[in-house]
Design an enzyme around this catalytic site. Sequence first.
Site, PDB file in Angstrom:
ATOM      1  N   GLU A  25       0.823  -1.218   0.000  1.00 52.78           N
ATOM      2  CA  GLU A  25       0.000   0.000   0.000  1.00 52.78           C
ATOM      3  C   GLU A  25       0.849   1.256   0.000  1.00 52.78           C
ATOM      4  O   GLU A  25       0.520   2.234  -0.647  1.00 52.78           O
ATOM      5  CB  GLU A  25      -0.948  -0.013   1.208  1.00 52.78           C
ATOM      6  CG  GLU A  25      -2.151   0.920   1.050  1.00 52.78           C
ATOM      7  CD  GLU A  25      -1.884   2.374   1.342  1.00 52.78           C
ATOM      8  OE1 GLU A  25      -2.656   3.230   0.869  1.00 52.78           O
ATOM      9  OE2 GLU A  25      -0.908   2.690   2.055  1.00 52.78           O
ATOM     10  N   HIS A  85      -0.309   0.605   7.202  1.00 54.41           N
ATOM     11  CA  HIS A  85      -0.937   1.447   6.181  1.00 54.41           C
ATOM     12  C   HIS A  85       0.140   2.401   5.644  1.00 54.41           C
ATOM     13  O   HIS A  85       1.129   1.958   5.097  1.00 54.41           O
ATOM     14  CB  HIS A  85      -2.130   2.165   6.834  1.00 54.41           C
ATOM     15  CG  HIS A  85      -3.109   2.740   5.879  1.00 54.41           C
ATOM     16  ND1 HIS A  85      -4.306   3.286   6.289  1.00 54.41           N
ATOM     17  CD2 HIS A  85      -3.086   2.888   4.536  1.00 54.41           C
ATOM     18  CE1 HIS A  85      -4.982   3.727   5.239  1.00 54.41           C
ATOM     19  NE2 HIS A  85      -4.257   3.508   4.170  1.00 54.41           N
ATOM     20  N   HIS A 105      -3.334  -0.243  12.028  1.00 54.64           N
ATOM     21  CA  HIS A 105      -4.756  -0.345  12.368  1.00 54.64           C
ATOM     22  C   HIS A 105      -5.074  -1.702  12.997  1.00 54.64           C
ATOM     23  O   HIS A 105      -5.801  -2.506  12.409  1.00 54.64           O
ATOM     24  CB  HIS A 105      -5.631  -0.166  11.125  1.00 54.64           C
ATOM     25  CG  HIS A 105      -5.418   1.122  10.399  1.00 54.64           C
ATOM     26  ND1 HIS A 105      -5.700   2.354  10.953  1.00 54.64           N
ATOM     27  CD2 HIS A 105      -4.960   1.373   9.152  1.00 54.64           C
ATOM     28  CE1 HIS A 105      -5.427   3.301  10.074  1.00 54.64           C
ATOM     29  NE2 HIS A 105      -4.963   2.733   8.975  1.00 54.64           N
ATOM     30  N   ASN A 138      -4.380   7.946   7.920  1.00 61.22           N
ATOM     31  CA  ASN A 138      -4.143   7.254   6.656  1.00 61.22           C
ATOM     32  C   ASN A 138      -2.650   7.217   6.348  1.00 61.22           C
ATOM     33  O   ASN A 138      -2.086   6.170   6.059  1.00 61.22           O
ATOM     34  CB  ASN A 138      -4.914   7.954   5.534  1.00 61.22           C
ATOM     35  CG  ASN A 138      -4.822   7.236   4.205  1.00 61.22           C
ATOM     36  OD1 ASN A 138      -3.740   7.078   3.653  1.00 61.22           O
ATOM     37  ND2 ASN A 138      -5.954   6.791   3.693  1.00 61.22           N
ATOM     38  N   ASN A 194      -5.458  11.976   2.113  1.00 61.21           N
ATOM     39  CA  ASN A 194      -4.910  10.623   2.047  1.00 61.21           C
ATOM     40  C   ASN A 194      -3.387  10.686   2.173  1.00 61.21           C
ATOM     41  O   ASN A 194      -2.868  10.793   3.261  1.00 61.21           O
ATOM     42  CB  ASN A 194      -5.383   9.972   0.741  1.00 61.21           C
ATOM     43  CG  ASN A 194      -5.196   8.482   0.714  1.00 61.21           C
ATOM     44  OD1 ASN A 194      -4.088   7.994   0.853  1.00 61.21           O
ATOM     45  ND2 ASN A 194      -6.267   7.732   0.529  1.00 61.21           N
ATOM     46  N   ASP A 239      -3.733   8.497  -4.240  1.00 58.87           N
ATOM     47  CA  ASP A 239      -3.566   7.883  -2.926  1.00 58.87           C
ATOM     48  C   ASP A 239      -2.281   8.421  -2.291  1.00 58.87           C
ATOM     49  O   ASP A 239      -2.265   9.541  -1.786  1.00 58.87           O
ATOM     50  CB  ASP A 239      -3.544   6.364  -3.122  1.00 58.87           C
ATOM     51  CG  ASP A 239      -3.904   5.572  -1.884  1.00 58.87           C
ATOM     52  OD1 ASP A 239      -3.430   5.947  -0.801  1.00 58.87           O
ATOM     53  OD2 ASP A 239      -4.629   4.556  -1.993  1.00 58.87           O
ATOM     54  N   ASN A 240      -1.201   7.675  -2.318  1.00 54.67           N
ATOM     55  CA  ASN A 240       0.033   8.110  -1.669  1.00 54.67           C
ATOM     56  C   ASN A 240       0.885   9.000  -2.566  1.00 54.67           C
ATOM     57  O   ASN A 240       0.787   8.948  -3.794  1.00 54.67           O
ATOM     58  CB  ASN A 240       0.840   6.891  -1.221  1.00 54.67           C
ATOM     59  CG  ASN A 240       0.186   6.203  -0.042  1.00 54.67           C
ATOM     60  OD1 ASN A 240      -0.108   6.827   0.970  1.00 54.67           O
ATOM     61  ND2 ASN A 240      -0.063   4.906  -0.170  1.00 54.67           N
TER      62      ASN A 240
END
Length: 326
Positions: A25, A85, A105, A138, A194, A239-240
């Site tokens: 991720e 994450h 998480h 996140n 994010n 996202d990232n």
Amino acid sequence: MLASREIPVKHLSCHYLQNIEYGAEDITILKDGLAFMSTGLKFPGLHSFSDEPGKMYVLDLLHPKPTPVELQISGELDLSSFNPHGISAYTDEADDSVYLFVVNHPHHNSQVEIFRYVEEDTLVHIKTITHPLLHSVNDIVAVGVESFYATNDRYFHSDALLLITVFLDLTWCDVVFYSPHEVRVVADGLRSPNGINISPDKRYIYVSDIMDHDIDVFERQEGEQLRYIKSVAVGSLCDNIEVDHKTGDVWLGCHPNAMKLSSYDPEDPPGSEVLRIKNIHSKQPVVSMEYADDGHVLMGSSVAAPYEGKLLIGSVFHKALYCLLK
């Protein structure tokens, strides 16, 4: 929302990274070519191919055949519920120690783990950080051995209430600064922040507001305040964020189609898109698509990390790619 967008396929010279079967991720790369990866994320509303706990990997990009090696974790951390994450690495200039910050998480809670990277394949767990303001973290970007900025990607934890915030277009999410001495909100009014990262000169913070389809640029002020500068539209659910340490180019792992990502169908898989922003601080930043796939090679890209003509592309729950840019 970009619920039904289709994109053309644009491939690079790539191959799958060994050992990565359940997503990578987030990926971050040190200046010496060591890449860290978080794998095996279980996230509400998103698919997962494994019930196993998450793992961390390291990869040496200076090796002729880079292969991810699982990092051994020592210290007081429950590995049976480890669910990594977003990640960030920080090198202490005093002694060149490398610290790895990992959003975790366990049981769908939200906390940040700080590790010290030692030898070739070991992370020593130093501490776990929890705080009421770090309620839905996140991603993070470390700015000291115990300090960081973090994004909270949702205001409510209930899926029903989360849908309401999306439909009503509520901008209730934020960015938090954490240090052992103070914890506070430094940017708010965001839909769903994010990925987060920092410019090579450490002056600017970049935040991907995934539901707004843009990258927000903030300037760091005295006392770790953030001053909003501008937003750069990217036209995708990015996202990232990773930043090329030499050029300052901003690289984004993005989701071209929100519906395919949230309602996983192996017959019509979620695609992948990598965008690059050149000259992000100029009046006319250039956003370009560097890689795109319809999900048959890579599903759900979440990060694109460049290094010296190479590119690592990670995904939420699928595989990871090693690509050549030249």
